[in-house]
Design a protein around this motif. Structure first.
Motif, short mmCIF file in Angstrom:
data_model
loop_
_atom_site.label_atom_id
_atom_site.label_comp_id
_atom_site.label_asym_id
_atom_site.label_seq_id
_atom_site.Cartn_x
_atom_site.Cartn_y
_atom_site.Cartn_z
N TYR A 64 0.97 -0.82 -0.04
CA TYR A 64 0.09 0.19 -0.12
C TYR A 64 0.96 1.26 -0.12
N ASP A 65 1.11 1.93 -1.51
CA ASP A 65 1.51 3.66 -1.37
C ASP A 65 1.80 4.40 -0.31
N ASP A 66 2.91 4.76 0.39
CA ASP A 66 2.54 5.57 1.23
C ASP A 66 2.14 5.20 2.83
N MET A 67 1.95 3.82 3.13
CA MET A 67 1.89 3.80 4.03
C MET A 67 2.93 3.03 4.76
N VAL A 68 2.32 3.14 6.29
CA VAL A 68 3.77 2.34 6.71
C VAL A 68 3.62 0.96 7.90
N HIS A 69 4.63 1.05 8.52
CA HIS A 69 3.77 -0.76 9.56
C HIS A 69 2.98 -0.83 9.95
N VAL A 70 2.31 -2.07 10.01
CA VAL A 70 1.08 -2.22 10.30
C VAL A 70 -0.45 -0.68 10.01
N PHE A 71 -0.09 -0.60 8.97
CA PHE A 71 -1.07 0.63 8.97
C PHE A 71 -2.42 0.57 9.05
N HIS A 72 -2.53 -1.04 9.06
CA HIS A 72 -4.11 -0.88 9.84
C HIS A 72 -4.92 -0.50 10.85
N ARG A 73 -3.63 0.02 11.60
CA ARG A 73 -4.07 0.02 13.17
C ARG A 73 -4.48 2.03 12.78
N PHE A 74 -4.23 2.36 12.23
CA PHE A 74 -5.10 3.85 11.30
C PHE A 74 -5.85 3.52 11.01
N PHE A 75 -7.27 3.53 11.42
CA PHE A 75 -8.55 3.18 11.04
C PHE A 75 -9.17 4.92 10.98
N PHE A 76 -8.61 5.97 10.58
CA PHE A 76 -8.81 6.68 9.75
C PHE A 76 -8.05 7.09 8.72
N ARG A 77 -7.26 6.14 7.99
CA ARG A 77 -6.31 6.40 7.24
C ARG A 77 -8.07 5.34 5.54
N PRO A 78 -8.58 5.02 4.54
CA PRO A 78 -9.08 4.93 4.24
C PRO A 78 -8.14 3.24 3.87
N GLU A 79 -6.69 3.57 4.13
CA GLU A 79 -6.59 2.13 3.33
C GLU A 79 -6.32 1.16 4.15
N SER A 80 -6.66 1.47 5.69
CA SER A 80 -6.95 0.30 6.74
C SER A 80 -7.92 -0.58 6.37
N LYS A 81 -9.11 0.58 5.77
CA LYS A 81 -10.43 -0.19 5.52
C LYS A 81 -10.52 -1.49 4.35
N GLN A 82 -9.44 -0.80 2.99
CA GLN A 82 -9.33 -1.75 2.43
C GLN A 82 -8.52 -3.05 2.20
N ALA A 83 -8.05 -2.66 3.52
CA ALA A 83 -6.62 -3.74 3.53
C ALA A 83 -7.49 -4.82 4.46
N PHE A 84 -8.93 -4.13 5.02
CA PHE A 84 -9.04 -5.17 5.80
C PHE A 84 -10.41 -6.34 5.01
N ASP A 85 -10.64 -5.14 4.00
CA ASP A 85 -11.51 -6.00 2.76
C ASP A 85 -10.97 -6.85 1.65
N ALA A 86 -9.67 -6.71 1.24
CA ALA A 86 -8.64 -7.08 0.99
C ALA A 86 -9.01 -8.29 1.54
N ILE A 87 -8.76 -8.32 3.29
CA ILE A 87 -7.93 -10.64 3.49
C ILE A 87 -9.47 -10.38 2.96
N SER A 88 -10.53 -10.38 3.10
CA SER A 88 -11.69 -10.99 3.05
C SER A 88 -11.60 -11.72 1.59
N VAL A 89 -11.22 -10.52 0.31
CA VAL A 89 -12.34 -10.85 -0.58
C VAL A 89 -10.62 -12.24 -0.51
N PHE A 90 -9.49 -12.31 -0.40
CA PHE A 90 -8.58 -12.70 -0.72
C PHE A 90 -8.87 -14.24 0.10
N LEU A 91 -10.25 -14.48 1.29
CA LEU A 91 -10.11 -15.65 1.73
C LEU A 91 -11.34 -16.11 1.71
N ASP A 92 -12.56 -14.96 0.62
CA ASP A 92 -13.18 -15.65 -0.34
C ASP A 92 -12.87 -16.87 -1.18
N SER A 93 -11.79 -16.29 -1.64
CA SER A 93 -11.10 -17.16 -3.13
C SER A 93 -11.05 -17.73 -2.72
#
Length: 398
Positions: free
Chosen positions: A366-395
């Motif tokens: 994820y461009d411009d993101m840092v270590h475990v950026f998932h914890r920065f819930f105010f960033r749109p990349e955080s939710k994008q990453a959570f959603d991508a986990i779901s897409v991966f597991l569903d695949s």
């Protein structure tokens, strides 16, 4: 604490005077990264050298310092779900030490000794997290965090938290993991493994194996368990997978590795090029109180043999391990984190040894993101990453 606030204030002034450090960063992102980086540097007494080792009390003084500066606790937002704390007695979980034999390296003998000498009454704490959506699958709300499957062949997340092996817990990761639960519609089982330096390697791997075995005893199938690990927890997830393969247990359904530490053989230009962006500091390995040296044989001098063990052992540095036949693996990292180059080197090996299943080996940066950026819930990349986990597991195949 005051010095951290001062650093954050200076960061805000710099932002207002010079503008964004990175195109996508706002004021909050920049100030938080600078503040966390400064606080992290203060946690480890990095001015120490090997000459100081005789005067350092690792199991008590250094351990107490880690606890005093632990990762801040988090909570499960009431609107998302709930959690329940449990503990298990390790004496109730049988580990066949004979199956451990042959793992070799720096792991085998200390792990066998731990299994033989473990106190049967020792308690291993863990939590179960669940979203309110699980109420649709059970009749009683209280049962959504129970320790056994809530339906036949239930798939679950076995979560191994990060924190450089010296800090962190289920408490520090609740707010992040419940969001993974929400995205994937799965329950999370989070184990509080022992921490270094009081409990050095392979204590964490021992506890992870105990907890995995416990879940099997509770009725979960190994192929329905998904390992989730961030930072050091990612390293532990890889280690556990290697160990499970060695003892010929059915491997997990998948691995989700979030900004993983993929080995103690750290290398890559990003260790230096991203150090002014990432909040994670590239701690000098020469310091006996740096995180990696607190994890592996704390109190030992940094000799050539010690360095060789850290960088060449297939458990400590899994790029030296056989990775063929690994479960489907999703890796997520930030383009501006110090580990990103090392993560890519590990991913390249993972793909090369699983060339017939490359569609199940995914590396997302994820461009411009840092270590475990998932914890920065105010960033749109955080939710994008959570959603991508779901897409991966569903695949994945059913």
């Amino acid at each position: 604490m005051f010095s951290t606030y001062l650093v954050m204030a200076k960061s805000a002034v710099e932002y207002l005077a010079r503008g964004r450090r990175l195109p996508s960063w706002d004021l909050k992102m920049q100030v938080l990264c600078d503040g966390i980086r400064h606080s992290s540097k203060q946690t480890y007494t990095l001015e120490t050298t090997d000459q100081d080792i005789p005067h350092l009390n690792f199991p008590t003084t250094i351990q107490a310092r880690m606890r005093a500066r632990d990762i801040s606790p988090s909570s499960v937002p009431e609107e998302l779900g709930t959690h329940t704390q449990y503990s298990l007695s390790v004496g109730e979980v049988s580990i066949d030490s004979e199956r451990i034999r042959g793992i070799g390296g720096v792991t085998e003998q200390p792990l066998l000794q731990m299994i033989a000498e473990d106190e049967l009454e020792r308690q291993l704490e863990y939590e179960v997290l669940a979203t309110w959506g699980h109420k649709d699958k059970v009749n009683d709300v209280a049962e959504i965090t129970r320790q056994t499957p809530i339906r036949e062949n239930e798939k679950i997340l076995l979560c191994l938290h990060g924190g450089a092996y010296t800090m962190g817990s289920s408490l520090s990761h609740r707010s992040t993991l419940i969001r993974i639960c929400e995205a994937t519609r799965l329950r999370a089982f989070v184990v509080n493994y022992r921490l270094a330096p009081k409990h050095p390697f392979p204590s964490q791997l021992h506890d992870a194996l105990i907890f995995h075995t416990f879940l099997l005893n509770q009725g979960f199938r190994p192929q329905d368990i998904i390992l989730v690990g961030d930072s050091a927890g990612g390293h532990l997830s890889i280690n556990l997978t290697i160990l499970l393969r060695h003892i010929e247990t059915t491997l997990p359904r998948a691995l989700i590795l979030v900004s993983p530490l993929v080995g103690l053989d750290l290398e890559g230009d990003s260790l230096q090029t991203n150090k002014d962006f990432d909040y994670l500091y590239p701690y000098p390995i020469e310091s006996p109180t740096s995180p990696l040296r607190l994890f592996y044989k704390p109190g030992h001098k940094y000799s050539e043999q010690y360095k060789k063990e850290m960088t060449e052992d297939p458990i400590l540095s899994p790029r030296n391990a056989e990775l063929a036949g690994f479960p489907p693996t999703l890796i997520q990292s930030g383009g501006k984190e110090i580990f990103v180059d090392h993560i890519c080197l590990f991913y390249d090996k993972l793909v090369s040894e699983n060339s017939d299943r490359t569609q199940y080996m995914v590396n997302q940066i994820y461009d411009d993101m840092v270590h475990v950026f998932h914890r920065f819930f105010f960033r749109p990349e955080s939710k994008q990453a959570f959603d991508a986990i779901s897409v991966f597991l569903d695949s994945l195949e059913p």
